[in-house]
Design a protein around this motif. Structure first.
Motif, PDB file in Angstrom:
ATOM      1  N   CYS A 183      83.025  24.711  17.067  1.00 47.60           N
ATOM      2  CA  CYS A 183      82.550  25.508  18.221  1.00 47.60           C
ATOM      3  C   CYS A 183      82.963  26.956  18.002  1.00 47.60           C
ATOM      4  O   CYS A 183      83.908  27.238  17.248  1.00 47.60           O
ATOM      5  N   PRO A 184      82.271  27.913  18.648  1.00 48.40           N
ATOM      6  CA  PRO A 184      82.626  29.325  18.494  1.00 48.40           C
ATOM      7  C   PRO A 184      84.050  29.619  18.967  1.00 48.40           C
ATOM      8  O   PRO A 184      84.522  29.033  19.939  1.00 48.40           O
ATOM      9  N   TYR A 214      86.380  37.260  16.050  1.00 46.72           N
ATOM     10  CA  TYR A 214      85.557  36.181  16.599  1.00 46.72           C
ATOM     11  C   TYR A 214      84.745  35.561  15.477  1.00 46.72           C
ATOM     12  O   TYR A 214      84.431  36.217  14.469  1.00 46.72           O
ATOM     13  N   SER A 215      84.433  34.308  15.644  1.00 46.40           N
ATOM     14  CA  SER A 215      83.652  33.596  14.631  1.00 46.40           C
ATOM     15  C   SER A 215      82.167  33.843  14.856  1.00 46.40           C
ATOM     16  O   SER A 215      81.754  34.361  15.891  1.00 46.40           O
ATOM     17  N   SER A 216      81.382  33.451  13.892  1.00 49.58           N
ATOM     18  CA  SER A 216      79.931  33.519  14.077  1.00 49.58           C
ATOM     19  C   SER A 216      79.519  32.435  15.071  1.00 49.58           C
ATOM     20  O   SER A 216      80.262  31.494  15.330  1.00 49.58           O
ATOM     21  N   HIS A 217      78.343  32.600  15.654  1.00 45.04           N
ATOM     22  CA  HIS A 217      77.894  31.609  16.629  1.00 45.04           C
ATOM     23  C   HIS A 217      76.369  31.532  16.647  1.00 45.04           C
ATOM     24  O   HIS A 217      75.683  32.428  16.154  1.00 45.04           O
ATOM     25  N   ASP A 259      86.856  32.134  11.750  1.00 43.94           N
ATOM     26  CA  ASP A 259      85.780  31.297  11.204  1.00 43.94           C
ATOM     27  C   ASP A 259      86.307  29.931  10.777  1.00 43.94           C
ATOM     28  O   ASP A 259      85.625  28.907  10.948  1.00 43.94           O
ATOM     29  N   ARG A 315      80.806  35.540  26.442  1.00 50.90           N
ATOM     30  CA  ARG A 315      81.098  35.744  25.015  1.00 50.90           C
ATOM     31  C   ARG A 315      80.322  36.934  24.467  1.00 50.90           C
ATOM     32  O   ARG A 315      80.880  37.778  23.748  1.00 50.90           O
ATOM     33  N   ALA A 330      86.848  27.865  13.895  1.00 44.92           N
ATOM     34  CA  ALA A 330      85.534  27.468  14.419  1.00 44.92           C
ATOM     35  C   ALA A 330      84.942  26.317  13.602  1.00 44.92           C
ATOM     36  O   ALA A 330      84.336  25.393  14.144  1.00 44.92           O
ATOM     37  N   THR A 334      87.034  32.777  19.796  1.00 47.01           N
ATOM     38  CA  THR A 334      87.380  34.180  20.028  1.00 47.01           C
ATOM     39  C   THR A 334      88.895  34.303  20.045  1.00 47.01           C
ATOM     40  O   THR A 334      89.582  33.507  20.685  1.00 47.01           O
ATOM     41  N   VAL A 367      75.308  30.535  23.203  1.00 49.43           N
ATOM     42  CA  VAL A 367      76.580  30.928  23.815  1.00 49.43           C
ATOM     43  C   VAL A 367      76.325  31.578  25.180  1.00 49.43           C
ATOM     44  O   VAL A 367      75.208  32.005  25.475  1.00 49.43           O
TER      45      VAL A 367
END
Length: 412
Positions: free
Chosen positions: A31-32, A45-48, A23, A56, A26, A34, A52
């Motif tokens: 940007c997202p 993985y980060s939030s998005h 996070d 992903r 990101a 992984t 996307v």
């Protein structure tokens, strides 16, 4: 561009988890993100937002990058760049597999890949500062992945002795095997077999790295244990059901050799084999010995056994070593072969070669003629001459099988 900006402090905060670090990356990269291990299993993985791409989404759902995406990245040369360098790599969209724009970087330590960071840029402009940020992020992720890697290596080192006890037959009691397997977190229920990949030349660190990588990324077979023994890569594989398991394993070892040859540009031969698939791990030694027999037979009869991988496919070649020993002990010489060999030497003919082709082609005159590049009439004439010289009956399966085996023994 902001070359003067110092990015080294961006990731100095103490993150309790890789999720928190993803996070943070990101947030800084906008940007997202992984983070994957070296075998493309997702670690965090980060939030998005909703914008996307499918890759992903599928990666998060399956906890692993889809195989078609990995294959595409290899074919287009991006994975090779990530394996060879620790600099960020720009990856344009690959619409045919649903992959959008990315910047990626490998996370490594002493030339060993620990994992990857993927930034999902979604078509936005990538600046020099973005590349520098991602490079700093890789240093922060490296510390986290090193801890996971050390734990994994300790587990693998601890089960190697157990694996060798299975391979050599020192562990035979089912209850003891199950107890040991539970200790190392290995699941051996169902059906198990040994598969082997044999390299013709010395195994390098690069070959080892790619071999371990393929056992994790190549779909179709569950690899429970793996170990290198000189130039052989030994795999213990498991199937939940026996249905189609031989077919699946044959496809797996065939794909394994093809991919490692292609990706490493290897010019020497790689041979693959597997033993019978058993319903208990106490028979692993037998499967191991059978796989070795297949490799030995393939090295002696390359042309005939090039596409053979399983012990169940060997046919009479399963017993060729024992038969050779029997012939040696009895000092037996096949009179038909002896007569034809002498005749060929005296008359500059190819009757023995013709007989070999005829028997190898299961008595099919047309196939045999094609193999030795003669007209079918010529081949029929030679077969007639063979029967005249030796009194052999080429319609008698017993005589033909005996000749076939004795000719194979001569090739050894």
């Amino acid at each position: 561009m902001s070359h003067a900006v110092n990015h080294s402090g961006l990731f100095q905060l103490n993150f309790d988890s890789l999720e928190g670090l993803a996070d943070r990356i990101a947030e800084i990269m906008n940007c997202p993100i992984t983070i994957e291990d070296s075998n493309h299993h997702i670690i965090s993985y980060s939030s998005h937002e909703d914008s996307v791409d499918n890759v992903r989404v599928n990666t998060i759902i399956q906890r692993k990058v889809p195989e078609k995406v990995i294959n595409s990245l290899w074919k287009k040369g991006f994975m090779s760049k990530l394996f060879k360098d620790d600099k960020p790599v720009k990856i344009p969209a690959i619409p045919e597999v649903g992959l959008g724009d990315r910047i990626a970087i490998s996370v490594s330590k002493n030339n060993e890949i620990l994992g990857f960071i993927w930034a999902h840029t979604n078509g936005r402009e990538i600046t020099e500062e973005n590349y520098m940020m991602l490079t700093e992020a890789a240093k922060a992720v490296q510390k986290k992945l090193l801890k996971l890697q050390i734990k994994k290596q300790r587990m693998e080192e601890s089960y190697k002795e157990f694996f060798w006890q299975l391979l050599t037959g020192h562990l035979k009691d089912s209850a003891e095997i199950e107890q040991q397997a539970q200790k190392y977190g290995l699941y051996l229920n169902g059906y198990v077999a040994i598969a082997m990949i044999e390299f013709e030349e010395e195994v390098t660190e690069e070959i080892e790295k790619h071999s371990f990588y393929l056992t994790e990324t190549l779909r179709g077979v569950e690899v429970v244990c793996k170990v290198f023994d000189q130039n052989q890569f030994i795999l213990l594989v498991r199937f939940p059901t026996i249905k189609d398991s031989n077919k699946i394993l044959k496809e797996y070892v065939s794909n394994f050799t093809a991919k490692i040859e292609e990706r490493l540009k290897l010019h020497h031969n790689i041979s693959a084999a597997f033993g019978l698939i058993f319903d208990s791990p106490k028979y692993i030694k037998d499967s191991y010995n059978q796989a070795e027999r297949v490799l030995n037979a393939k090295s002696q009869f390359q042309n005939q056994l090039e596409k053979v991988y399983g012990y169940n496919e060997l046919g009479v070649y399963q017993f060729i070593d024992e038969l050779k020993e029997i012939r040696k002990q009895t000092n037996y010489k096949n009179d038909v072969i002896k007569t034809l060999k002498q005749y060929d030497e005296n008359h500059n003919t190819e009757l023995l070669k013709t007989l070999k082709a005829f028997l190898n082609c299961d008595s099919n005159v047309y196939k045999a003629a094609n193999v030795i590049h003669v007209h079918t009439n010529t081949l029929n004439y030679r077969l007639k001459r063979i029967t005249e010289l030796t009194d052999i009956d080429l319609k008698d399966p017993n005589q033909k099988v005996t000749l076939f085996l004795d000719l194979k023994l001569l090739e050894m």
